[in-house]
Design a protein around this motif. Structure first.
Motif, PDB file in Angstrom:
ATOM      1  N   LEU A  15      25.359  30.893 -66.392  1.00 42.14           N
ATOM      2  CA  LEU A  15      24.525  31.050 -67.597  1.00 42.14           C
ATOM      3  C   LEU A  15      23.054  30.939 -67.220  1.00 42.14           C
ATOM      4  O   LEU A  15      22.636  30.001 -66.533  1.00 42.14           O
ATOM      5  CB  LEU A  15      24.904  29.974 -68.618  1.00 42.14           C
ATOM      6  N   ASP A  16      22.274  31.896 -67.716  1.00 42.36           N
ATOM      7  CA  ASP A  16      20.818  31.896 -67.474  1.00 42.36           C
ATOM      8  C   ASP A  16      20.134  31.485 -68.783  1.00 42.36           C
ATOM      9  O   ASP A  16      20.065  32.266 -69.730  1.00 42.36           O
ATOM     10  CB  ASP A  16      20.364  33.287 -67.052  1.00 42.36           C
ATOM     11  N   PRO A  17      19.637  30.246 -68.870  1.00 36.37           N
ATOM     12  CA  PRO A  17      19.013  29.784 -70.124  1.00 36.37           C
ATOM     13  C   PRO A  17      17.870  30.674 -70.602  1.00 36.37           C
ATOM     14  O   PRO A  17      17.699  30.870 -71.818  1.00 36.37           O
ATOM     15  CB  PRO A  17      18.522  28.374 -69.778  1.00 36.37           C
ATOM     16  N   GLU A  18      17.103  31.230 -69.669  1.00 35.52           N
ATOM     17  CA  GLU A  18      15.989  32.085 -70.078  1.00 35.52           C
ATOM     18  C   GLU A  18      16.491  33.378 -70.729  1.00 35.52           C
ATOM     19  O   GLU A  18      15.937  33.851 -71.728  1.00 35.52           O
ATOM     20  CB  GLU A  18      15.110  32.419 -68.862  1.00 35.52           C
ATOM     21  N   LYS A  19      17.532  33.941 -70.135  1.00 38.29           N
ATOM     22  CA  LYS A  19      18.106  35.158 -70.714  1.00 38.29           C
ATOM     23  C   LYS A  19      18.698  34.879 -72.097  1.00 38.29           C
ATOM     24  O   LYS A  19      18.572  35.690 -73.019  1.00 38.29           O
ATOM     25  CB  LYS A  19      19.182  35.747 -69.797  1.00 38.29           C
ATOM     26  N   LEU A  20      19.346  33.720 -72.249  1.00 39.37           N
ATOM     27  CA  LEU A  20      19.918  33.375 -73.549  1.00 39.37           C
ATOM     28  C   LEU A  20      18.801  33.153 -74.573  1.00 39.37           C
ATOM     29  O   LEU A  20      18.916  33.556 -75.728  1.00 39.37           O
ATOM     30  CB  LEU A  20      20.801  32.126 -73.425  1.00 39.37           C
ATOM     31  N   LEU A  47      23.773  42.000 -81.606  1.00 41.43           N
ATOM     32  CA  LEU A  47      24.710  41.185 -82.376  1.00 41.43           C
ATOM     33  C   LEU A  47      26.125  41.272 -81.825  1.00 41.43           C
ATOM     34  O   LEU A  47      26.975  40.447 -82.161  1.00 41.43           O
ATOM     35  CB  LEU A  47      24.698  41.635 -83.851  1.00 41.43           C
ATOM     36  N   LEU A  48      26.369  42.304 -81.017  1.00 41.33           N
ATOM     37  CA  LEU A  48      27.675  42.445 -80.345  1.00 41.33           C
ATOM     38  C   LEU A  48      27.547  41.760 -78.979  1.00 41.33           C
ATOM     39  O   LEU A  48      27.197  42.381 -77.975  1.00 41.33           O
ATOM     40  CB  LEU A  48      28.044  43.921 -80.208  1.00 41.33           C
ATOM     41  N   PHE A  49      27.815  40.462 -78.954  1.00 40.63           N
ATOM     42  CA  PHE A  49      27.494  39.634 -77.790  1.00 40.63           C
ATOM     43  C   PHE A  49      28.220  40.102 -76.535  1.00 40.63           C
ATOM     44  O   PHE A  49      29.441  40.332 -76.549  1.00 40.63           O
ATOM     45  CB  PHE A  49      27.845  38.172 -78.076  1.00 40.63           C
ATOM     46  N   ASP A  50      27.456  40.215 -75.448  1.00 40.62           N
ATOM     47  CA  ASP A  50      27.991  40.571 -74.129  1.00 40.62           C
ATOM     48  C   ASP A  50      27.560  39.471 -73.167  1.00 40.62           C
ATOM     49  O   ASP A  50      26.371  39.348 -72.844  1.00 40.62           O
ATOM     50  CB  ASP A  50      27.437  41.919 -73.690  1.00 40.62           C
ATOM     51  N   PRO A  51      28.502  38.617 -72.695  1.00 37.65           N
ATOM     52  CA  PRO A  51      28.114  37.469 -71.861  1.00 37.65           C
ATOM     53  C   PRO A  51      27.405  37.874 -70.574  1.00 37.65           C
ATOM     54  O   PRO A  51      26.615  37.099 -70.028  1.00 37.65           O
ATOM     55  CB  PRO A  51      29.448  36.766 -71.571  1.00 37.65           C
ATOM     56  N   SER A  52      27.675  39.087 -70.098  1.00 38.96           N
ATOM     57  CA  SER A  52      27.037  39.490 -68.838  1.00 38.96           C
ATOM     58  C   SER A  52      25.523  39.605 -68.992  1.00 38.96           C
ATOM     59  O   SER A  52      24.789  39.580 -67.991  1.00 38.96           O
ATOM     60  CB  SER A  52      27.614  40.826 -68.367  1.00 38.96           C
ATOM     61  N   LYS A  53      25.018  39.758 -70.282  1.00 32.06           N
ATOM     62  CA  LYS A  53      23.580  39.912 -70.483  1.00 32.06           C
ATOM     63  C   LYS A  53      22.826  38.589 -70.440  1.00 32.06           C
ATOM     64  O   LYS A  53      21.594  38.573 -70.464  1.00 32.06           O
ATOM     65  CB  LYS A  53      23.335  40.580 -71.850  1.00 32.06           C
ATOM     66  N   VAL A  54      23.589  37.436 -70.405  1.00 31.24           N
ATOM     67  CA  VAL A  54      22.908  36.133 -70.406  1.00 31.24           C
ATOM     68  C   VAL A  54      23.297  35.312 -69.170  1.00 31.24           C
ATOM     69  O   VAL A  54      23.097  34.091 -69.139  1.00 31.24           O
ATOM     70  CB  VAL A  54      23.243  35.343 -71.690  1.00 31.24           C
ATOM     71  N   THR A  55      23.889  35.945 -68.165  1.00 35.13           N
ATOM     72  CA  THR A  55      24.273  35.242 -66.943  1.00 35.13           C
ATOM     73  C   THR A  55      23.454  35.734 -65.775  1.00 35.13           C
ATOM     74  O   THR A  55      22.866  36.822 -65.796  1.00 35.13           O
ATOM     75  CB  THR A  55      25.765  35.456 -66.638  1.00 35.13           C
ATOM     76  N   LYS A  56      23.444  34.910 -64.720  1.00 38.56           N
ATOM     77  CA  LYS A  56      22.703  35.260 -63.515  1.00 38.56           C
ATOM     78  C   LYS A  56      23.473  36.233 -62.646  1.00 38.56           C
ATOM     79  O   LYS A  56      22.920  36.845 -61.756  1.00 38.56           O
ATOM     80  CB  LYS A  56      22.394  33.997 -62.719  1.00 38.56           C
ATOM     81  N   SER A  57      24.778  36.345 -62.874  1.00 42.62           N
ATOM     82  CA  SER A  57      25.590  37.294 -62.118  1.00 42.62           C
ATOM     83  C   SER A  57      26.343  38.142 -63.124  1.00 42.62           C
ATOM     84  O   SER A  57      26.375  37.872 -64.317  1.00 42.62           O
ATOM     85  CB  SER A  57      26.571  36.541 -61.195  1.00 42.62           C
TER      86      SER A  57
END
Length: 782
Positions: A630-635, A733-743
């Motif tokens: 998880l990338d806090p900045e991206k989230l 609004l259609l959450f994609d976890p890959s957009k908020v992770t470092k990998s």
């Protein structure tokens, strides 16, 4: 120096002399004679006679062709003679300071045309020129020549035969002389105008300011207007029918200078529509020039001509100079006076809905829809509109509210709701009578008609028909203006329907239909607007539903104005809102700051991710959620984008149609609106407000890729609101976890977690409360 041979110079001189002698009139030194004929400035006792070739029927006077550069070249021949002996006699006489036609008919002469002609006859300077062409070629023979004679008291002052005009000069000769002369100013075309051209086309010659009263009767209607202190008004005044002073002033100007385009060739009543006691319209007006007694004028207006371009009209007042003359007046001009076939006397009605409220002075705007009211205010010296007390909007749509205030001054009625004109008993059926006292009126009418059989029933049927049409145009407006009375008024009409017996039972269904129209609008959402200005002037404006022809009835509580206006929906603009959310700023979550959000839950594709964000700490996964990398900045950026989502528009659509019965995704955000702190000088900290949670449900998409979105928990006004969000922002609004992770790899649920079926977590999420903020996780080892 090279010299030109003398013989060449001599030849050139001879050629030049010959050319000048043949092609042009001699210069003044070569003129044979010069003479002046003076009619003078005083036309008293003057008779003007024009003896000219009778024109062929339909012939049009043409300029001589090829004559511009040939002063003595006659050009084309005049029209061949027609009529008795091939000649036409025009006779005019100056009497009482005016010119009149005396032959071939008695009629006032065209002031402008005749004055121009006699101006040219006042001082005629004749210059004799050597003629090298025959009279026929110059238009001066007996066949083509026009003899004009100006006589004073029977003695000729000017007597000339006029020929062709070439290059600004006209050839003339005296009747008993062979010499040819030229004159300037007088043109042949002035003497060849048709008899109708020489008739005075001005029907009235007055000044608009001299008119003091105008009465217009058309169809079954009649209105009288009077001018007081230079302002036109209806006489007597009627709050249900306001007059447009500017329109009446324009009609007065059109009447005062009314001019015919031509005269009727066939004045038969069948053609003109002027037969019988009354034509299509009648205009009676009074004019009183300063220092003179009033004079009454009357004008009958009949049919349109075959081309639908002119009305047949006739003066019938004693002052008419040519009684029974039928004029044709342009449709545009005449309808400024009598109104068009569509508008009739409503042409004179005031169509401006709002007249005394300046948009830049409005400080408060309130709108009521479906019993819910929202108020917005604007401070002095600012253009920003803010939600008023009791409105939980985070931010108002200032642009829309400003557009609403500007729209007020532009509202113009297309038409008016027609109040029933029939009488029940001895008084007219007014709006108040119709709605509130309608049952009693009908009882009186039934009592009056009970002995009249079919006559009484016919009167009742007419009343019901007219009132039914009236209520159709009202489109539920009464229920918007008087919401507390509508149910009782409708109940009274239904009670009357239940009392009907005998032959009157046939009226039961029409009465029940009327009752329904009183309390419920046809399609369209009724709206009440209230505007308050800086000087505490208040205007209430009411919009009813939509009439069968697509218009909206509009009513204001302006003192003295009880007109009900009809406007097309396109003219109302943002006034015709259907949802209070239309006045909310497009940014759905207002000014919520990302650093105040303490928790976020995203559900999509059958999975749910929960995150926590204690104030002052970084984002982390909440209990029950594992997300590797998880990338806090991206989230933080992702949450900020969700907060900044704007609605394309607010729509009235069912949850089923929007695909929101089972949402495709859900987002739930929790934030603390204000940071906790202590009041200045306080010894103890003041507790801050508790957390607030909003749920965003994402539905299906439309053809443009926009998605329907529903918010709950933000405020009561928005809980029922469904919005369209553009395709790009909707993707956040259609959450994609890959957009908020470092990998690229997203974490998976811990071992032993049951497999989640699609939609299951959505149901749990929508039914559960907001997750409580969790403590910040321990810092991760590098």
């Amino acid at each position: 120096m090279k010299r030109t041979p003398i013989i060449v110079v001599a030849v050139l001189f001879v050629v030049e002399v010959l050319v000048l002698a043949v092609a042009t009139p001699a210069p003044p030194a070569a003129q044979v004679r010069a003479e002046t004929l003076a009619l003078g400035d005083d036309y008293t006792g003057v008779t003007l006679t024009i003896d000219r070739p009778a024109p062929e029927k339909g012939a049009v006077e043409k300029k001589p062709e090829g004559s511009e550069g040939d002063l003595l070249g006659g050009g084309s021949e005049a029209a061949a003679p027609a009529g008795k002996e091939g000649r036409e006699i025009i006779e005019l006489a100056y009497e009482g300071g005016k010119w009149f036609l005396r032959k071939p008919l008695e009629f006032p002469a065209s002031k402008a045309d005749i004055e121009r002609l006699v101006e040219h006859l006042k001082n005629l300077d004749l210059a004799e020129v050597p003629a090298t062409k025959a009279r026929e070629e110059l238009g001066l023979d007996e066949k083509q020549g026009i003899r004009v004679t100006a006589s004073r008291d029977g003695r000729p002052v000017v007597d000339l035969i006029v020929g062709n005009t070439v290059g600004g000069r006209t050839f003339v000769r005296k009747p008993d002389e062979s010499a040819i002369w030229t004159v300037e100013g007088l043109g042949r075309d002035e003497l060849t105008r048709t008899v109708d051209d020489l008739r005075e086309h001005q029907i009235f010659e007055l000044e608009a300011g001299e008119l003091t009263q105008i009465t217009v009767a058309r169809g079954r209607g009649e209105k009288t207007f009077v001018q007081k202190d230079k302002v036109w008004m209806l006489e007597p005044a009627d709050e249900n029918w306001l007059a447009d002073a500017a329109k009446i002033s324009g009609a007065a100007g059109a009447l005062a200078r009314l001019r015919a385009t031509k005269f009727a060739d066939d004045p038969s009543p069948e053609v003109t529509g002027l037969g019988g006691l009354f034509a299509g319209a009648m205009v009676t007006f009074v004019a009183q020039p300063e220092g003179k007694t009033p004079t009454t004028y009357k004008l009958l207006v009949g049919n349109l001509d075959e081309a639908k371009e002119n009305y047949y009209v006739m003066r019938t007042d004693p002052a008419a100079p040519a009684p029974d003359t039928v004029y044709l007046v342009s449709k545009y001009t005449m309808e400024r006076v009598i109104g068009s076939e569509t508008t009739g006397l409503d042409e004179y009605r005031e169509r401006r809905v709002v007249r005394d409220v300046a948009s830049d002075q409005i400080r408060t705007v309130a709108v009521t829809i479906g019993g819910v009211r929202a108020t917005f205010t604007k401070g002095e010296g600012t253009d920003e509109w803010k939600p008023g007390e009791g409105v939980s909007f985070a931010k108002a749509d200032g642009a829309t509210i400003a557009a609403v205030t500007r729209k007020l001054g532009t509202l113009r009625a297309d038409d008016f709701v027609a109040l029933p004109g029939l009488r029940v008993g001895d008084r007219p059926v007014t709006l108040k009578d119709l709605i509130e006292n309608f049952p009693q009126d009908i009882r009186e009418a039934m009592r009056m008609g009970s002995g009249g059989g079919s006559v009484g029933q016919l009167e009742l049927a007419n009343v019901l028909t007219q009132n039914s049409m009236f209520l159709e145009q009202m489109a539920g407006l009464y229920a918007v203006i008087y919401p507390d009375r509508a149910a009782a008024a409708a109940g009274g009409i239904r009670a009357l329907a239940g009392e009907l017996q005998g032959t009157f039972t046939s009226l039961r269904d029409p009465l029940l239909a009327l009752a329904a129209k009183v309390e419920a609008p046809t399609p369209g959402v009724p709206v009440q607007w209230t505007f308050t200005t800086a000087d505490d002037k208040t205007l209430n404006l009411y919009l009813g539903g939509t009439t069968p022809d697509g218009k909206r009835p509009v009513y204001t509580d302006t003192p003295g104005d009880r007109q009900v206006y009809l406007l097309g929906g396109d003219k109302l603009g943002d006034l015709a809102i259907e949802d209070l959310n239309d006045l909310r700023a497009p940014r759905l979550l207002g000014d919520v700051s990302a650093d105040r959000v303490t928790a976020a839950v995203f559900s999509n594709a059958g999975k749910t991710w929960s995150f926590q964000h204690p104030i002052g700490s970084a984002w982390s996964a909440a209990a029950g959620t594992t997300l590797a990398g998880l990338d806090p900045e991206k989230l933080t950026s992702h949450v900020r984008r969700v907060l900044e989502i704007e609605a394309v528009k607010f729509v009235r659509v069912s949850r089923e149609a929007a695909g929101l019965t089972v949402p495709v995704a859900v987002v739930r955000l929790t934030w603390i609106s204000q940071p906790p702190g202590a009041a200045e000088g306080a010894t103890a900290a003041v507790p801050g407000p508790g957390p607030k949670t909003v749920t965003i449900e994402v539905g299906g998409e439309n053809a443009e890729g926009q998605r329907w979105v529903r918010l709950t928990g933000l405020d009561p006004l928005l809980d029922a609101g469904i919005f369209l969000v553009a395709k790009g922002p909707a993707a956040d609004l259609l959450f994609d976890p890959s957009k908020v992770t470092k990998s690229e790899a997203a974490g998976t649920a811990p071992a032993g977690t049951p497999v989640v079926q699609p939609g299951e977590d959505l149901v749990n999420l929508l039914g559960a409360g907001a997750p409580a903020p969790a403590p910040a996780p321990a810092p991760a080892n590098p």
